[in-house]
Design a protein around this motif. Structure first.
Motif, short mmCIF file in Angstrom:
data_model
loop_
_atom_site.label_atom_id
_atom_site.label_comp_id
_atom_site.label_asym_id
_atom_site.label_seq_id
_atom_site.Cartn_x
_atom_site.Cartn_y
_atom_site.Cartn_z
N GLY A 20 0.46 -1.24 -0.12
CA GLY A 20 0.39 0.04 -0.13
C GLY A 20 0.56 1.42 0.10
N GLY A 21 2.06 1.14 0.28
CA GLY A 21 2.80 2.44 -0.04
C GLY A 21 3.07 3.04 1.47
N SER A 22 2.54 2.79 1.95
CA SER A 22 2.69 3.79 3.75
C SER A 22 2.94 2.88 4.81
CB SER A 22 1.76 4.42 3.69
OG SER A 22 0.72 3.72 3.61
N MET A 23 3.50 3.72 6.02
CA MET A 23 4.32 3.21 7.56
C MET A 23 3.66 3.64 8.43
SD MET A 23 7.90 2.27 7.06
CE MET A 23 9.57 3.18 6.68
N MET A 24 4.28 3.84 9.55
CA MET A 24 3.43 4.74 10.73
C MET A 24 5.03 4.18 11.33
SD MET A 24 -0.19 4.36 11.57
CE MET A 24 -0.11 2.35 11.26
N LEU A 25 5.79 4.90 11.87
CA LEU A 25 6.80 4.90 13.01
C LEU A 25 5.73 5.14 14.54
CD1 LEU A 25 9.79 5.79 11.34
CD2 LEU A 25 9.20 3.71 11.73
N ARG A 26 6.03 4.36 15.81
CA ARG A 26 5.65 5.36 16.71
C ARG A 26 6.25 4.77 18.24
NH1 ARG A 26 2.50 1.24 18.76
NH2 ARG A 26 2.17 -0.49 17.82
N ALA A 27 5.91 4.66 18.94
CA ALA A 27 6.46 4.38 20.09
C ALA A 27 5.52 3.38 20.67
CB ALA A 27 6.74 5.67 20.81
N SER A 28 6.02 2.24 21.77
CA SER A 28 5.52 0.79 21.90
C SER A 28 6.45 1.10 22.81
CB SER A 28 5.12 -0.06 21.22
OG SER A 28 4.43 -1.06 21.55
N THR A 29 5.66 1.11 24.61
CA THR A 29 6.14 0.87 25.63
C THR A 29 5.96 -1.07 25.48
OG1 THR A 29 4.50 2.27 26.95
CG2 THR A 29 5.16 0.68 28.21
N ARG A 30 6.70 -1.70 26.46
CA ARG A 30 6.94 -2.72 26.65
C ARG A 30 6.87 -3.28 28.16
NH1 ARG A 30 5.00 -3.07 21.94
NH2 ARG A 30 6.23 -4.26 20.50
N HIS A 31 6.50 -3.58 29.19
CA HIS A 31 6.68 -4.16 30.55
C HIS A 31 7.63 -5.17 31.08
CE1 HIS A 31 3.81 -1.06 31.24
NE2 HIS A 31 3.07 -1.37 29.55
N GLY A 32 8.57 -4.94 31.57
CA GLY A 32 9.18 -6.04 32.22
C GLY A 32 8.94 -7.36 32.85
N CYS A 33 9.62 -7.68 32.93
CA CYS A 33 9.06 -9.22 34.09
C CYS A 33 8.69 -8.86 35.51
CB CYS A 33 9.26 -10.41 33.89
SG CYS A 33 10.85 -10.53 34.24
N CYS A 34 9.32 -8.73 35.73
CA CYS A 34 10.21 -7.97 37.06
C CYS A 34 9.77 -6.32 36.99
CB CYS A 34 11.24 -8.08 37.93
SG CYS A 34 11.69 -9.62 37.69
N GLY A 35 8.36 -5.27 36.83
CA GLY A 35 8.76 -4.11 36.81
C GLY A 35 9.45 -3.52 36.16
N GLY A 36 8.99 -2.61 36.10
CA GLY A 36 9.58 -0.63 35.19
C GLY A 36 9.39 -1.45 33.41
N SER A 37 9.02 -0.09 32.82
CA SER A 37 9.02 -0.48 31.15
C SER A 37 9.76 0.55 30.56
CB SER A 37 7.49 0.74 31.44
OG SER A 37 7.33 1.42 31.42
N ALA A 38 10.30 0.67 28.93
CA ALA A 38 10.65 0.58 27.64
C ALA A 38 9.67 0.89 26.82
CB ALA A 38 12.28 -0.02 27.52
N SER A 39 10.43 2.48 26.46
CA SER A 39 9.74 2.78 24.89
C SER A 39 10.38 2.45 24.51
CB SER A 39 9.65 4.42 25.27
OG SER A 39 8.58 4.64 23.78
N VAL A 40 10.20 1.25 22.83
CA VAL A 40 10.19 0.96 22.37
C VAL A 40 10.11 1.26 20.81
CG1 VAL A 40 11.54 -1.19 21.39
CG2 VAL A 40 11.33 -1.72 23.52
N PRO A 41 10.55 1.73 19.54
CA PRO A 41 10.05 2.18 18.86
C PRO A 41 9.60 0.70 17.71
CG PRO A 41 12.53 2.25 17.92
CD PRO A 41 12.13 1.50 20.35
N VAL A 42 8.16 1.43 17.22
CA VAL A 42 7.99 0.36 16.42
C VAL A 42 7.16 0.68 14.87
CG1 VAL A 42 7.12 -1.53 17.93
CG2 VAL A 42 5.78 0.53 16.86
N ALA A 43 7.55 -0.58 13.71
CA ALA A 43 6.86 0.95 11.95
C ALA A 43 5.90 -0.72 12.49
CB ALA A 43 8.91 0.66 11.62
N ASP A 44 4.49 0.09 11.41
CA ASP A 44 3.46 -0.72 11.09
C ASP A 44 3.38 -0.08 9.98
OD1 ASP A 44 3.28 -2.19 14.26
OD2 ASP A 44 2.67 0.07 14.05
N LEU A 45 2.93 -0.99 8.77
CA LEU A 45 1.98 -1.03 7.79
C LEU A 45 1.08 0.49 7.84
CD1 LEU A 45 2.05 -3.70 5.58
CD2 LEU A 45 3.89 -1.98 5.33
N GLY A 46 0.62 1.04 6.28
CA GLY A 46 -0.86 1.42 6.91
C GLY A 46 -0.24 2.87 7.52
N GLU A 47 -1.90 4.17 7.52
CA GLU A 47 -1.65 5.17 7.75
C GLU A 47 -2.62 5.12 8.88
OE1 GLU A 47 -1.69 8.28 5.58
OE2 GLU A 47 -1.03 6.61 3.75
N PRO A 48 -2.13 6.20 9.72
CA PRO A 48 -2.31 6.38 11.11
C PRO A 48 -4.54 6.90 11.35
CG PRO A 48 -1.19 8.32 10.80
CD PRO A 48 -1.14 8.01 9.91
#
Length: 99
Positions: A20-48
């Motif tokens: 389709g010719g478009s993609m999104m870059l966004r932050a996605s929060t990942r949670h750790g097994c023992c607490g804490g979290s990290a913001s991880v960049p992800v790329a998805d196909l399509g339009e927002p």
């Protein structure tokens, strides 16, 4: 988004173009097994669904939408991963940010 150092590998560019010719870059929060979290960049196909909060431009024939809340401080590369017909986009080059 002009001026951001974003590379799209030829394999990723060709695959996104076929999807389709478009993609999104966004932050996605990942949670750790023992607490804490990290913001991880992800790329998805399509339009927002809601373009508010995204900056968009065309890179190498691909429409790229970058979320305003994705902090980009280093060059990044969007590449294609997968095997046996299963594919996904993967972002390299952004350091994890603790949440």
């Amino acid at each position: 988004m002009t001026g951001l150092d974003i590379e799209i590998t030829p394999e990723a560019r060709d695959w996104v173009a076929r999807q389709g010719g478009s993609m999104m870059l966004r932050a996605s929060t990942r949670h750790g097994c023992c607490g804490g979290s990290a913001s991880v960049p992800v790329a998805d196909l399509g339009e927002p669904e809601d373009p508010t909060g995204y900056v968009s431009e065309t890179r190498e024939g691909i429409r790229v939408h970058v979320a305003d809340d994705l902090r980009i401080e280093h060059p990044l590369t969007v590449r294609l991963e997968g095997f046996l017909g299963f594919r996904r986009l993967f972002v390299d080059g952004v350091e994890l940010a603790a949440g």
